[in-house]
Motif scaffolding. Structure first.
Motif, PDB file in Angstrom:
ATOM      1  N   VAL A 125       0.844  -1.195   0.000  1.00 31.96           N
ATOM      2  CA  VAL A 125       0.000   0.000   0.000  1.00 31.96           C
ATOM      3  C   VAL A 125       0.882   1.248   0.000  1.00 31.96           C
ATOM      4  O   VAL A 125       1.892   1.305   0.703  1.00 31.96           O
ATOM      5  CB  VAL A 125      -0.936   0.017   1.231  1.00 31.96           C
ATOM      6  CG1 VAL A 125      -1.639   1.367   1.371  1.00 31.96           C
ATOM      7  CG2 VAL A 125      -1.974  -1.089   1.127  1.00 31.96           C
ATOM      8  N   VAL A 126       0.491   2.262  -0.762  1.00 34.85           N
ATOM      9  CA  VAL A 126       1.230   3.521  -0.801  1.00 34.85           C
ATOM     10  C   VAL A 126       0.833   4.365   0.406  1.00 34.85           C
ATOM     11  O   VAL A 126      -0.294   4.866   0.483  1.00 34.85           O
ATOM     12  CB  VAL A 126       0.963   4.304  -2.099  1.00 34.85           C
ATOM     13  CG1 VAL A 126       1.775   5.594  -2.100  1.00 34.85           C
ATOM     14  CG2 VAL A 126       1.280   3.465  -3.319  1.00 34.85           C
ATOM     15  N   VAL A 149       7.691   4.686  -4.948  1.00 29.49           N
ATOM     16  CA  VAL A 149       6.827   3.904  -5.824  1.00 29.49           C
ATOM     17  C   VAL A 149       7.322   3.943  -7.268  1.00 29.49           C
ATOM     18  O   VAL A 149       7.759   4.981  -7.761  1.00 29.49           O
ATOM     19  CB  VAL A 149       5.380   4.462  -5.775  1.00 29.49           C
ATOM     20  CG1 VAL A 149       4.451   3.639  -6.644  1.00 29.49           C
ATOM     21  CG2 VAL A 149       4.872   4.510  -4.346  1.00 29.49           C
ATOM     22  N   LEU A 150       7.234   2.786  -7.939  1.00 28.73           N
ATOM     23  CA  LEU A 150       7.380   2.737  -9.391  1.00 28.73           C
ATOM     24  C   LEU A 150       5.984   2.778  -9.995  1.00 28.73           C
ATOM     25  O   LEU A 150       5.112   1.984  -9.612  1.00 28.73           O
ATOM     26  CB  LEU A 150       8.087   1.457  -9.824  1.00 28.73           C
ATOM     27  CG  LEU A 150       9.592   1.350  -9.569  1.00 28.73           C
ATOM     28  CD1 LEU A 150      10.085  -0.041  -9.982  1.00 28.73           C
ATOM     29  CD2 LEU A 150      10.354   2.423 -10.341  1.00 28.73           C
ATOM     30  N   LEU A 151       5.758   3.681 -10.945  1.00 25.32           N
ATOM     31  CA  LEU A 151       4.426   3.799 -11.534  1.00 25.32           C
ATOM     32  C   LEU A 151       4.539   4.141 -13.006  1.00 25.32           C
ATOM     33  O   LEU A 151       5.604   4.498 -13.505  1.00 25.32           O
ATOM     34  CB  LEU A 151       3.607   4.857 -10.791  1.00 25.32           C
ATOM     35  CG  LEU A 151       4.119   6.299 -10.761  1.00 25.32           C
ATOM     36  CD1 LEU A 151       3.705   7.079 -12.004  1.00 25.32           C
ATOM     37  CD2 LEU A 151       3.599   7.010  -9.540  1.00 25.32           C
ATOM     38  N   HIS A 152       3.413   4.021 -13.681  1.00 27.20           N
ATOM     39  CA  HIS A 152       3.279   4.494 -15.058  1.00 27.20           C
ATOM     40  C   HIS A 152       2.240   5.604 -15.083  1.00 27.20           C
ATOM     41  O   HIS A 152       1.126   5.438 -14.570  1.00 27.20           O
ATOM     42  CB  HIS A 152       2.862   3.366 -15.998  1.00 27.20           C
ATOM     43  CG  HIS A 152       4.011   2.646 -16.620  1.00 27.20           C
ATOM     44  ND1 HIS A 152       4.707   1.643 -15.963  1.00 27.20           N
ATOM     45  CD2 HIS A 152       4.596   2.786 -17.843  1.00 27.20           C
ATOM     46  CE1 HIS A 152       5.663   1.191 -16.757  1.00 27.20           C
ATOM     47  NE2 HIS A 152       5.621   1.865 -17.906  1.00 27.20           N
ATOM     48  N   LEU A 153       2.611   6.732 -15.682  1.00 26.55           N
ATOM     49  CA  LEU A 153       1.679   7.814 -15.961  1.00 26.55           C
ATOM     50  C   LEU A 153       1.398   7.740 -17.455  1.00 26.55           C
ATOM     51  O   LEU A 153       2.230   8.139 -18.271  1.00 26.55           O
ATOM     52  CB  LEU A 153       2.297   9.159 -15.562  1.00 26.55           C
ATOM     53  CG  LEU A 153       1.434  10.402 -15.788  1.00 26.55           C
ATOM     54  CD1 LEU A 153       0.170  10.346 -14.947  1.00 26.55           C
ATOM     55  CD2 LEU A 153       2.223  11.667 -15.480  1.00 26.55           C
ATOM     56  N   ARG A 200      -0.892   3.937 -13.103  1.00 28.85           N
ATOM     57  CA  ARG A 200      -0.820   2.543 -12.690  1.00 28.85           C
ATOM     58  C   ARG A 200       0.341   2.369 -11.718  1.00 28.85           C
ATOM     59  O   ARG A 200       1.479   2.763 -12.016  1.00 28.85           O
ATOM     60  CB  ARG A 200      -0.627   1.628 -13.889  1.00 28.85           C
ATOM     61  CG  ARG A 200      -0.732   0.141 -13.516  1.00 28.85           C
ATOM     62  CD  ARG A 200      -0.569  -0.779 -14.709  1.00 28.85           C
ATOM     63  NE  ARG A 200       0.815  -0.878 -15.126  1.00 28.85           N
ATOM     64  CZ  ARG A 200       1.274  -0.480 -16.298  1.00 28.85           C
ATOM     65  NH1 ARG A 200       0.456   0.087 -17.178  1.00 28.85           N
ATOM     66  NH2 ARG A 200       2.546  -0.615 -16.617  1.00 28.85           N
ATOM     67  N   ILE A 201       0.070   1.787 -10.571  1.00 30.89           N
ATOM     68  CA  ILE A 201       1.105   1.559  -9.565  1.00 30.89           C
ATOM     69  C   ILE A 201       1.718   0.187  -9.812  1.00 30.89           C
ATOM     70  O   ILE A 201       1.069  -0.839  -9.628  1.00 30.89           O
ATOM     71  CB  ILE A 201       0.515   1.660  -8.144  1.00 30.89           C
ATOM     72  CG1 ILE A 201      -0.050   3.069  -7.919  1.00 30.89           C
ATOM     73  CG2 ILE A 201       1.580   1.333  -7.092  1.00 30.89           C
ATOM     74  CD1 ILE A 201      -0.841   3.226  -6.662  1.00 30.89           C
ATOM     75  N   ASP A 202       2.970   0.188 -10.241  1.00 32.58           N
ATOM     76  CA  ASP A 202       3.651  -1.060 -10.582  1.00 32.58           C
ATOM     77  C   ASP A 202       4.249  -1.747  -9.353  1.00 32.58           C
ATOM     78  O   ASP A 202       4.105  -2.957  -9.180  1.00 32.58           O
ATOM     79  CB  ASP A 202       4.748  -0.799 -11.616  1.00 32.58           C
ATOM     80  CG  ASP A 202       4.191  -0.270 -12.929  1.00 32.58           C
ATOM     81  OD1 ASP A 202       3.088  -0.709 -13.317  1.00 32.58           O
ATOM     82  OD2 ASP A 202       4.832   0.583 -13.545  1.00 32.58           O
ATOM     83  N   ARG A 203       4.928  -0.949  -8.514  1.00 28.75           N
ATOM     84  CA  ARG A 203       5.578  -1.570  -7.356  1.00 28.75           C
ATOM     85  C   ARG A 203       5.852  -0.531  -6.276  1.00 28.75           C
ATOM     86  O   ARG A 203       6.220   0.607  -6.577  1.00 28.75           O
ATOM     87  CB  ARG A 203       6.891  -2.236  -7.774  1.00 28.75           C
ATOM     88  CG  ARG A 203       7.567  -3.035  -6.650  1.00 28.75           C
ATOM     89  CD  ARG A 203       8.528  -4.061  -7.232  1.00 28.75           C
ATOM     90  NE  ARG A 203       9.668  -3.466  -7.890  1.00 28.75           N
ATOM     91  CZ  ARG A 203      10.837  -3.195  -7.260  1.00 28.75           C
ATOM     92  NH1 ARG A 203      10.975  -3.488  -5.984  1.00 28.75           N
ATOM     93  NH2 ARG A 203      11.841  -2.667  -7.932  1.00 28.75           N
ATOM     94  N   VAL A 204       5.644  -0.933  -5.042  1.00 32.44           N
ATOM     95  CA  VAL A 204       6.035  -0.110  -3.898  1.00 32.44           C
ATOM     96  C   VAL A 204       7.448  -0.531  -3.509  1.00 32.44           C
ATOM     97  O   VAL A 204       7.658  -1.615  -2.961  1.00 32.44           O
ATOM     98  CB  VAL A 204       5.057  -0.284  -2.714  1.00 32.44           C
ATOM     99  CG1 VAL A 204       5.532   0.534  -1.510  1.00 32.44           C
ATOM    100  CG2 VAL A 204       3.648   0.138  -3.121  1.00 32.44           C
ATOM    101  N   ILE A 205       8.425   0.309  -3.829  1.00 35.95           N
ATOM    102  CA  ILE A 205       9.830  -0.021  -3.583  1.00 35.95           C
ATOM    103  C   ILE A 205      10.155   0.053  -2.095  1.00 35.95           C
ATOM    104  O   ILE A 205      10.893  -0.780  -1.556  1.00 35.95           O
ATOM    105  CB  ILE A 205      10.747   0.956  -4.347  1.00 35.95           C
ATOM    106  CG1 ILE A 205      10.443   0.926  -5.838  1.00 35.95           C
ATOM    107  CG2 ILE A 205      12.219   0.641  -4.103  1.00 35.95           C
ATOM    108  CD1 ILE A 205      11.132   2.030  -6.598  1.00 35.95           C
ATOM    109  N   TYR A 206       9.605   1.065  -1.462  1.00 38.20           N
ATOM    110  CA  TYR A 206       9.875   1.278  -0.034  1.00 38.20           C
ATOM    111  C   TYR A 206       8.616   1.802   0.627  1.00 38.20           C
ATOM    112  O   TYR A 206       7.958   2.720   0.116  1.00 38.20           O
ATOM    113  CB  TYR A 206      11.016   2.278   0.159  1.00 38.20           C
ATOM    114  CG  TYR A 206      11.132   2.795   1.579  1.00 38.20           C
ATOM    115  CD1 TYR A 206      11.708   2.015   2.588  1.00 38.20           C
ATOM    116  CD2 TYR A 206      10.663   4.065   1.915  1.00 38.20           C
ATOM    117  CE1 TYR A 206      11.797   2.489   3.893  1.00 38.20           C
ATOM    118  CE2 TYR A 206      10.757   4.548   3.207  1.00 38.20           C
ATOM    119  CZ  TYR A 206      11.325   3.764   4.194  1.00 38.20           C
ATOM    120  OH  TYR A 206      11.406   4.223   5.486  1.00 38.20           O
TER     121      TYR A 206
END
Length: 303
Positions: free
Chosen positions: A223-224, A230-234, A287-293
């Motif tokens: 969860v953000v 976060v890694l995301l796509h805009l 789109r939220i691809d990955r929560v890095i930290y």
């Protein structure tokens, strides 16, 4: 299933005014609009009165006027909010009849309520509907409105601020899936936005109000939360960003304020979630691809 995305935008151009006049000349659109003639006359006078390309100031006399856009950034209708004391009347029209039956009206109502209650701070929102306009009556009722007063030619429906917040918390007015917020983040953010105003603040308060509140130690690691990276796509652009408080924001370093358009959109969503959001007057897919930290999963509960 997600409800159709719409956005309400305040800028009114001469092109918009001409589109509005076309809609108001369509009897299917004006059939239940009691003041369609006066509105059409006002628009014609506004166009004749000035050669300016932007007519926003003219349309906001006596209230706030918004064009309604669909997911593809096409104008499909308008919303007008007129506040008198603690009451705010909402007038809504989907002028593009090719889009009727797609629930754009109900989505527009929810966006109008967000602005009326969370930006304009109305105590009650009122809608006056012709009793034969069954579609509109059902749309307002689905959004929580209840009959307040009726005559043979008009039904007045209303929704209070308290009831609106209850519906947000229950998820009844959600356009997308559940989001989550920690108790600490919620407390800090509520203090942050208490003295702020504007469309982004209304969006953020809306998200905070509807979020499922969890203890920091119980929030899922994908969860953000505040201070997450976060890694995301805009749309098609890949970005790595951190969600931070305004005093730590630095766009060049990828640190996005939670009071920014994209920052407000990220809060509470999870890996794999994709949402439509208005960014710089355009509809963008985030789109939220990955929560890095995430501070909570790393044990950094002080952040």
């Amino acid at each position: 299933m997600s409800k159709p995305f719409v956005s309400l935008r305040p800028e009114i151009t001469r092109t918009h005014a001409l589109i509005l006049m076309d809609w108001l000349e369509d009897e299917r659109v004006t059939r239940y609009l009691s003041d369609s003639r006066s509105v059409s006359r006002f628009i014609a006078e506004a166009i004749d009165r000035t050669q300016l390309p932007i007519l926003t100031h003219l349309f906001n006399q006596g209230g706030r006027f918004f064009m309604t856009y669909d997911r593809n950034d096409r104008p499909v209708g308008f919303v007008r909010l007129v506040k008198t004391g603690g009451d705010c009347e909402i007038v809504l029209v989907i002028g593009d009849h090719d889009n009727w039956g797609r629930s754009l009206g109900a989505s527009s109502i929810r966006e109008g309520l967000k602005l009326a209650f969370l930006d304009m701070r109305a105590r009650t929102v009122i809608a006056r509907i012709h009793p034969d306009n069954i579609g509109s009556l059902k749309a307002f009722e689905r959004c929580g409105f209840a009959l307040h007063h009726e005559t043979p030619t008009l039904q007045s429906l209303s929704l209070t601020a308290g009831r609106y917040r209850q519906l947000l918390r229950s998820g009844a007015l959600a356009d997308t899936g559940d989001i989550f917020i920690t108790e600490m983040d919620k407390e800090r953010l509520e203090d942050l936005i208490a003295c702020e105003q504007g469309a982004v603040i209304a969006d953020l308060e809306h998200e905070i109000e509807r979020a499922i509140v969890v203890e920091p130690k119980e929030v899922a690691p994908d969860v953000v939360t505040m201070n997450s990276r976060v890694l995301l796509h805009l749309d098609d652009e890949a970005l790595e960003v951190a969600l931070v408080y305004p005093h730590e924001a630095d766009d060049r370093a990828g640190k996005l304020s939670v009071l920014s358009e994209i920052g407000a959109a990220l809060l509470g969503y999870q890996e794999g979630d994709a949402i439509d959001w208005t960014v710089s007057e355009r509809t963008r897919r985030i789109r939220i691809d990955r929560v890095i930290y995430q501070p909570e999963s790393a044990g950094d509960f002080h952040l």
